[in-house]
Design an enzyme around this catalytic site. Sequence first.
Site, PDB file in Angstrom:
ATOM      1  N   SER A  56       0.846  -1.189   0.000  1.00 15.63           N
ATOM      2  CA  SER A  56       0.000   0.000   0.000  1.00 15.63           C
ATOM      3  C   SER A  56       0.891   1.251   0.000  1.00 15.63           C
ATOM      4  O   SER A  56       1.686   1.419  -0.924  1.00 15.63           O
ATOM      5  CB  SER A  56      -0.952  -0.033   1.185  1.00 15.63           C
ATOM      6  OG  SER A  56      -1.979   0.913   1.035  1.00 15.63           O
ATOM      7  N   ASP A  74      -8.565  -5.145  -6.060  1.00 19.07           N
ATOM      8  CA  ASP A  74      -8.132  -4.028  -5.227  1.00 19.07           C
ATOM      9  C   ASP A  74      -8.609  -2.734  -5.870  1.00 19.07           C
ATOM     10  O   ASP A  74      -8.060  -2.298  -6.874  1.00 19.07           O
ATOM     11  CB  ASP A  74      -6.609  -4.034  -5.099  1.00 19.07           C
ATOM     12  CG  ASP A  74      -6.105  -2.975  -4.127  1.00 19.07           C
ATOM     13  OD1 ASP A  74      -6.921  -2.174  -3.635  1.00 19.07           O
ATOM     14  OD2 ASP A  74      -4.891  -2.959  -3.860  1.00 19.07           O
ATOM     15  N   HIS A 110      -7.034  -5.703  -1.598  1.00 24.08           N
ATOM     16  CA  HIS A 110      -5.822  -5.030  -1.119  1.00 24.08           C
ATOM     17  C   HIS A 110      -5.001  -5.959  -0.226  1.00 24.08           C
ATOM     18  O   HIS A 110      -3.845  -5.701   0.046  1.00 24.08           O
ATOM     19  CB  HIS A 110      -6.234  -3.770  -0.355  1.00 24.08           C
ATOM     20  CG  HIS A 110      -5.188  -2.709  -0.267  1.00 24.08           C
ATOM     21  ND1 HIS A 110      -4.492  -2.237  -1.366  1.00 24.08           N
ATOM     22  CD2 HIS A 110      -4.699  -2.007   0.802  1.00 24.08           C
ATOM     23  CE1 HIS A 110      -3.647  -1.288  -0.980  1.00 24.08           C
ATOM     24  NE2 HIS A 110      -3.743  -1.139   0.321  1.00 24.08           N
TER      25      HIS A 110
END
Length: 700
Positions: A562, A644, A676
């Site tokens: 991320s 995602d 994610h």
Amino acid sequence: MMRLSCIGALLLINNMVVAQGKEVPQKVERPQIENRVKTINGGTPLSPKALWELGRVSAEGLSADGTQLIYGVSNYQFDENKSEKNLFVVPVKGGKVRQFTSDAGGETVLTIDENGNVLYMFKGQIWQKNLNGSDSKQLTDYEGGLENVKIAPDGKSILFSKAVLLKPYHSVDKYSDLGKSNVYIYDNLDYRHWDTWNDGRFNHPFIASYTDGKIGEPKDIMEGEPFYSPQMPFGGSEDFIWTADSRSVIYVAKKRFGNDYAQSTNTDLYQYDIATGETRNLTEGMSGYDTNPSLSKDGKILSWLSMKTDGFEADKNDIILMEASSGRKVNLTAHWDGTVNSFIWSKDNKKIFFVAPSKGTVQLFEINVAKGVWSKVLPKITQISDGDFDIAGIVGETSTGLIVTSTKMTRAAEVFDYNFKNKSIKAITHVNDAMYSQIADTKVESRVTKATDGLDLFSWVIYPPDFDPTKKYPVLLFCQGGPQAATTQSYSFRWNFQLMASQGYIVIAPNRRGMPGWGVKWNEQISKDWGGQSIRDYLSAIDDLSTESYVDKSNIAAVGASYGGYSVFMLAGVHEGRFKSLISHCGLFDMTSWYGTTEELFFANHDIGAYWDKNNSKSYNEFNPIKHIDKWNTPILIFQGGKDYRVPIGQGLEAFQAAQLKGVKSRLVYLPEENHWVLSGHNAQVWQREFFGWLSETLK
């Protein structure tokens, strides 16, 4: 075979490498990932498979007298690629563990009454069983099943949620004669969220009469409103409560739609009066997140968590009190330089206990609210626990302390008894003790570095089980996501530092700018500065650790997901030869295309800003990884989830394509069914094998 870098003529003599007449530390051979044979300090190195064989413990509740704990254990079944959860009972002060449920499917406790009757959810229905071990009894048989159930204090009504179709976004709902079509049509944003496309269905709270398991005709208390309660995508039963008199429901909702919804965090608390059908906004004028409503034990004071700024999802989280009789409010933690994770009331209504990040850990705090809470006198806030562990959550209060869940970087969650008198924690559950007794432990130490602006930068350093300071080790720099997420003593089943260290790597995990636990200013500093001080913090941390003789400076990797994946992409263009290998999971590569495709725009607006606004040019140029692609020359592994929508698929594909076209050694691991995160056990095993396989290929 021991693999060694070739610098001149090297000879292996008596476990030392001799180069040009000088003794230098020997490099360490890393164990294979699935090695469960080699014994180190009485145990074997942790492997990805062993990691998933650990039981995952959840604290479910305490008996009314606080003497017995019900907890859940989820065990992953490799053959079926799924987890099975069962409930167990154990005396808080120690004693024999009893299995409470054994049916396949997974159970979650709702309530435990004074007679020891446990209401729990199983396969969408309410069941009852007494703590004494009597037979289970199914109470409800509600068509379609129940979700997020709350029983009214008087036991006569039930509150639950279900999705309601309000917008015909999906073609089969818009055109009834085209039942085999699969098309989505939108006129506004909020068309997808996290890993799901918006099909026009909105979560709503429903209330109904409840007698002996019989549920009356349910009423939608948000009828016709295209808003969510519980919140999407992670909201649950914590998003609504009954008032003490069972006459009202208080629920959380962000009553904004479409474009406004995607750009705001302004959730409010609403009180619905059952008798009149009227709804009142209790947090009118409070602009940020208002969440997690709860009542004092006497039911006279409403409390909740509140953020001040609309659009800032990582703002300081405060505890707010509102007196039911007068409506007056007070912010209990406004004067405190920290942010609250969760809280509970004491049984006597005199204190509030909460957990919050604190200097690389998460600890227990208390606030005395017995006197002067409505005056201008600021209540005293005291940290009451301390140590190299996290307090993940508070289960409840006993006569001598609190029941909490706790983790370490080297231990998965268990349930503990925190003692008020000696301020210590003692394990109540021992689900994974047998497993850990066979796993070689890894040493964890703190390290403080001077950052480039002169401030102290704290890091956790995790060493291999057989660490020998006379040898040289490859190092992994861990880049945390968030970006305003803490690197503490939490335990991950994917980004697991113990697992990384067990494969022969030293891991350093800095508490760089943007992490809570070091004051509000430190936490906020990263906004609009993603590629600035936080990236310099990472470089400061790895440079400082590299001064140690046991660090193999020619074999250092940076890894992260991320924002951590963004950090890896940024470092790829600015690291100036520090790293030999890189791994980015669902990282942001091009800030312009990311802004144009991500879903929670309030986050993007606050932390980056729109790309067409010249005031944000730094975020889209100097702090944009794609702008530094000309300097990419380091091998890079890229993970990307197909579902995602926070960091959409194009980010990983763009980065991989650029690396390939530039001739940089690179690999794409595409997970089409993952979001994610990586939630499937088998996919997680593939992830681990690719992760460590890449490191073995690129770090010699």
